[in-house]
Design a protein around this motif. Structure first.
Motif, PDB file in Angstrom:
ATOM      1  N   LEU A  96     -13.657   0.231  14.673  1.00  0.00           N
ATOM      2  CA  LEU A  96     -12.487  -0.651  14.618  1.00  0.00           C
ATOM      3  C   LEU A  96     -12.864  -2.079  14.988  1.00  0.00           C
ATOM      4  O   LEU A  96     -12.537  -3.033  14.275  1.00  0.00           O
ATOM      5  N   VAL A  97     -13.579  -2.241  16.089  1.00  0.00           N
ATOM      6  CA  VAL A  97     -13.906  -3.578  16.582  1.00  0.00           C
ATOM      7  C   VAL A  97     -14.901  -4.277  15.663  1.00  0.00           C
ATOM      8  O   VAL A  97     -14.697  -5.441  15.286  1.00  0.00           O
ATOM      9  N   LEU A  98     -15.965  -3.598  15.260  1.00  0.00           N
ATOM     10  CA  LEU A  98     -16.990  -4.239  14.427  1.00  0.00           C
ATOM     11  C   LEU A  98     -16.430  -4.642  13.065  1.00  0.00           C
ATOM     12  O   LEU A  98     -16.602  -5.790  12.643  1.00  0.00           O
ATOM     13  N   THR A  99     -15.759  -3.732  12.382  1.00  0.00           N
ATOM     14  CA  THR A  99     -15.269  -4.059  11.042  1.00  0.00           C
ATOM     15  C   THR A  99     -14.174  -5.120  11.099  1.00  0.00           C
ATOM     16  O   THR A  99     -14.135  -6.006  10.249  1.00  0.00           O
ATOM     17  N   SER A 100     -13.317  -5.063  12.106  1.00  0.00           N
ATOM     18  CA  SER A 100     -12.262  -6.075  12.248  1.00  0.00           C
ATOM     19  C   SER A 100     -12.879  -7.447  12.520  1.00  0.00           C
ATOM     20  O   SER A 100     -12.427  -8.463  11.978  1.00  0.00           O
ATOM     21  N   HIS A 101     -13.919  -7.463  13.347  1.00  0.00           N
ATOM     22  CA  HIS A 101     -14.618  -8.716  13.640  1.00  0.00           C
ATOM     23  C   HIS A 101     -15.220  -9.306  12.366  1.00  0.00           C
ATOM     24  O   HIS A 101     -15.062 -10.510  12.098  1.00  0.00           O
ATOM     25  N   LEU A 102     -15.881  -8.482  11.565  1.00  0.00           N
ATOM     26  CA  LEU A 102     -16.502  -8.977  10.334  1.00  0.00           C
ATOM     27  C   LEU A 102     -15.447  -9.471   9.342  1.00  0.00           C
ATOM     28  O   LEU A 102     -15.626 -10.512   8.702  1.00  0.00           O
ATOM     29  N   MET A 103     -14.362  -8.724   9.215  1.00  0.00           N
ATOM     30  CA  MET A 103     -13.278  -9.138   8.318  1.00  0.00           C
ATOM     31  C   MET A 103     -12.727 -10.504   8.756  1.00  0.00           C
ATOM     32  O   MET A 103     -12.509 -11.380   7.925  1.00  0.00           O
ATOM     33  N   ASP A 104     -12.518 -10.661  10.050  1.00  0.00           N
ATOM     34  CA  ASP A 104     -11.957 -11.902  10.577  1.00  0.00           C
ATOM     35  C   ASP A 104     -12.963 -13.045  10.470  1.00  0.00           C
ATOM     36  O   ASP A 104     -12.618 -14.149  10.048  1.00  0.00           O
ATOM     37  N   MET A 105     -14.214 -12.778  10.832  1.00  0.00           N
ATOM     38  CA  MET A 105     -15.248 -13.804  10.839  1.00  0.00           C
ATOM     39  C   MET A 105     -15.438 -14.419   9.453  1.00  0.00           C
ATOM     40  O   MET A 105     -15.704 -15.616   9.324  1.00  0.00           O
ATOM     41  N   HIS A 106     -15.275 -13.632   8.422  1.00  0.00           N
ATOM     42  CA  HIS A 106     -15.474 -14.121   7.057  1.00  0.00           C
ATOM     43  C   HIS A 106     -14.163 -14.466   6.349  1.00  0.00           C
ATOM     44  O   HIS A 106     -14.155 -14.688   5.139  1.00  0.00           O
ATOM     45  N   GLY A 107     -13.070 -14.484   7.106  1.00  0.00           N
ATOM     46  CA  GLY A 107     -11.789 -14.901   6.545  1.00  0.00           C
ATOM     47  C   GLY A 107     -11.226 -13.963   5.489  1.00  0.00           C
ATOM     48  O   GLY A 107     -10.454 -14.386   4.628  1.00  0.00           O
ATOM     49  N   LEU A 108     -11.608 -12.693   5.560  1.00  0.00           N
ATOM     50  CA  LEU A 108     -11.181 -11.756   4.522  1.00  0.00           C
ATOM     51  C   LEU A 108      -9.716 -11.349   4.640  1.00  0.00           C
ATOM     52  O   LEU A 108      -9.079 -11.038   3.635  1.00  0.00           O
ATOM     53  N   PHE A 109      -9.172 -11.363   5.855  1.00  0.00           N
ATOM     54  CA  PHE A 109      -7.742 -11.067   5.988  1.00  0.00           C
ATOM     55  C   PHE A 109      -6.936 -12.106   5.206  1.00  0.00           C
ATOM     56  O   PHE A 109      -6.005 -11.774   4.481  1.00  0.00           O
ATOM     57  N   LYS A 110      -7.334 -13.362   5.360  1.00  0.00           N
ATOM     58  CA  LYS A 110      -6.628 -14.443   4.682  1.00  0.00           C
ATOM     59  C   LYS A 110      -6.904 -14.411   3.179  1.00  0.00           C
ATOM     60  O   LYS A 110      -5.976 -14.531   2.376  1.00  0.00           O
ATOM     61  N   SER A 111      -8.162 -14.245   2.788  1.00  0.00           N
ATOM     62  CA  SER A 111      -8.510 -14.239   1.367  1.00  0.00           C
ATOM     63  C   SER A 111      -7.777 -13.150   0.598  1.00  0.00           C
ATOM     64  O   SER A 111      -7.325 -13.367  -0.520  1.00  0.00           O
ATOM     65  N   PHE A 112      -7.680 -11.980   1.199  1.00  0.00           N
ATOM     66  CA  PHE A 112      -7.023 -10.857   0.535  1.00  0.00           C
ATOM     67  C   PHE A 112      -5.535 -10.761   0.874  1.00  0.00           C
ATOM     68  O   PHE A 112      -4.873  -9.828   0.451  1.00  0.00           O
ATOM     69  N   LYS A 113      -5.049 -11.746   1.677  1.00  0.00           N
ATOM     70  CA  LYS A 113      -3.648 -11.735   2.132  1.00  0.00           C
ATOM     71  C   LYS A 113      -3.299 -10.373   2.718  1.00  0.00           C
ATOM     72  O   LYS A 113      -2.305  -9.743   2.382  1.00  0.00           O
ATOM     73  N   MET A 114      -4.192  -9.918   3.578  1.00  0.00           N
ATOM     74  CA  MET A 114      -4.076  -8.600   4.196  1.00  0.00           C
ATOM     75  C   MET A 114      -3.549  -8.736   5.619  1.00  0.00           C
ATOM     76  O   MET A 114      -4.069  -9.522   6.405  1.00  0.00           O
ATOM     77  N   ASN A 115      -2.545  -7.967   5.919  1.00  0.00           N
ATOM     78  CA  ASN A 115      -1.991  -7.944   7.268  1.00  0.00           C
ATOM     79  C   ASN A 115      -3.000  -7.230   8.180  1.00  0.00           C
ATOM     80  O   ASN A 115      -3.284  -6.052   7.977  1.00  0.00           O
ATOM     81  N   PRO A 116      -3.546  -7.925   9.180  1.00  0.00           N
ATOM     82  CA  PRO A 116      -4.529  -7.285  10.058  1.00  0.00           C
ATOM     83  C   PRO A 116      -4.000  -6.026  10.741  1.00  0.00           C
ATOM     84  O   PRO A 116      -4.743  -5.073  10.948  1.00  0.00           O
ATOM     85  N   GLU A 117      -2.719  -6.005  11.065  1.00  0.00           N
ATOM     86  CA  GLU A 117      -2.151  -4.830  11.732  1.00  0.00           C
ATOM     87  C   GLU A 117      -2.263  -3.586  10.859  1.00  0.00           C
ATOM     88  O   GLU A 117      -2.541  -2.494  11.352  1.00  0.00           O
ATOM     89  N   ILE A 118      -2.056  -3.753   9.578  1.00  0.00           N
ATOM     90  CA  ILE A 118      -2.190  -2.616   8.660  1.00  0.00           C
ATOM     91  C   ILE A 118      -3.650  -2.196   8.571  1.00  0.00           C
ATOM     92  O   ILE A 118      -3.972  -1.008   8.570  1.00  0.00           O
ATOM     93  N   TYR A 119      -4.555  -3.181   8.513  1.00  0.00           N
ATOM     94  CA  TYR A 119      -5.985  -2.865   8.499  1.00  0.00           C
ATOM     95  C   TYR A 119      -6.384  -2.117   9.769  1.00  0.00           C
ATOM     96  O   TYR A 119      -7.107  -1.120   9.700  1.00  0.00           O
ATOM     97  N   PHE A 120      -5.887  -2.574  10.933  1.00  0.00           N
ATOM     98  CA  PHE A 120      -6.222  -1.904  12.186  1.00  0.00           C
ATOM     99  C   PHE A 120      -5.795  -0.434  12.139  1.00  0.00           C
ATOM    100  O   PHE A 120      -6.546   0.447  12.546  1.00  0.00           O
ATOM    101  N   LYS A 121      -4.597  -0.189  11.651  1.00  0.00           N
ATOM    102  CA  LYS A 121      -4.098   1.193  11.566  1.00  0.00           C
ATOM    103  C   LYS A 121      -4.975   2.017  10.630  1.00  0.00           C
ATOM    104  O   LYS A 121      -5.307   3.170  10.926  1.00  0.00           O
TER     105      LYS A 121
END
Length: 156
Positions: A96-121
């Motif tokens: 959870l922590v590693l993949t969320s960090h990588l997604m955030d570090m590379h701006g993928l939540f924003k690029s894919f317009k992905m709600n991080p809370e849904i990704y966390f779940k």
């Protein structure tokens, strides 16, 4: 529908149920139908504002990442990254922590317009349902190690 003078107007009300995100999308499209161009732009702007606010979530704070784990994440692009120590630092939430960090570090939540809370779940569910009963080595730590190693090779 033909009598209403509209070529197509979906009836989403029948689809409302227990899924919060599906309901949010259904409500958006239900409100979108029959609106003027200006009203549609306002709805889209409001949706984009929501995406922007979601994007500002502090991942480390939200996931209660320890200082030690944050320090280790600074070395995520190193072949010397110790996934077993990272597992301890994250209280067995390494995937959870590693993949969320990588997604955030590379701006993928924003690029894919992905709600991080849904990704966390989602990733938490993947992490929690890794089944090491067949082959003990294939577990969430191994999956996290593969993710980090693949990231290392992609970066070099």
């Amino acid at each position: 529908m033909i009598s209403s003078g509209k070529l197509y107007e979906a009836n989403f009300e029948e689809q409302l149920g227990a899924d919060e995100k599906a309901n949010e999308a259904i409500n958006f499209f239900t409100n979108y139908q029959g609106k003027t161009i200006v009203e549609k732009h306002d709805l889209i702007d409001a949706q984009n504002d929501l995406v922007h606010r979601i994007d500002t979530i502090d991942i480390n704070e939200r996931l209660n990442v320890s200082r030690g784990a944050i320090k280790m994440l600074e070395q995520v692009d190193s072949i010397d990254f110790d996934v077993f120590k990272f597992k301890q630092e994250t209280q067995e939430q390494e995937m959870l922590v590693l993949t969320s960090h990588l997604m955030d570090m590379h701006g993928l939540f924003k690029s894919f317009k992905m709600n991080p809370e849904i990704y966390f779940k989602f990733i938490k569910r993947v992490q929690d349902h890794y089944n090491p009963s067949f082959i003990e080595y294939h577990n969430k730590t191994h999956g996290t190690d593969l993710c980090q190693t693949a990231y290392f090779f992609l970066k070099t």
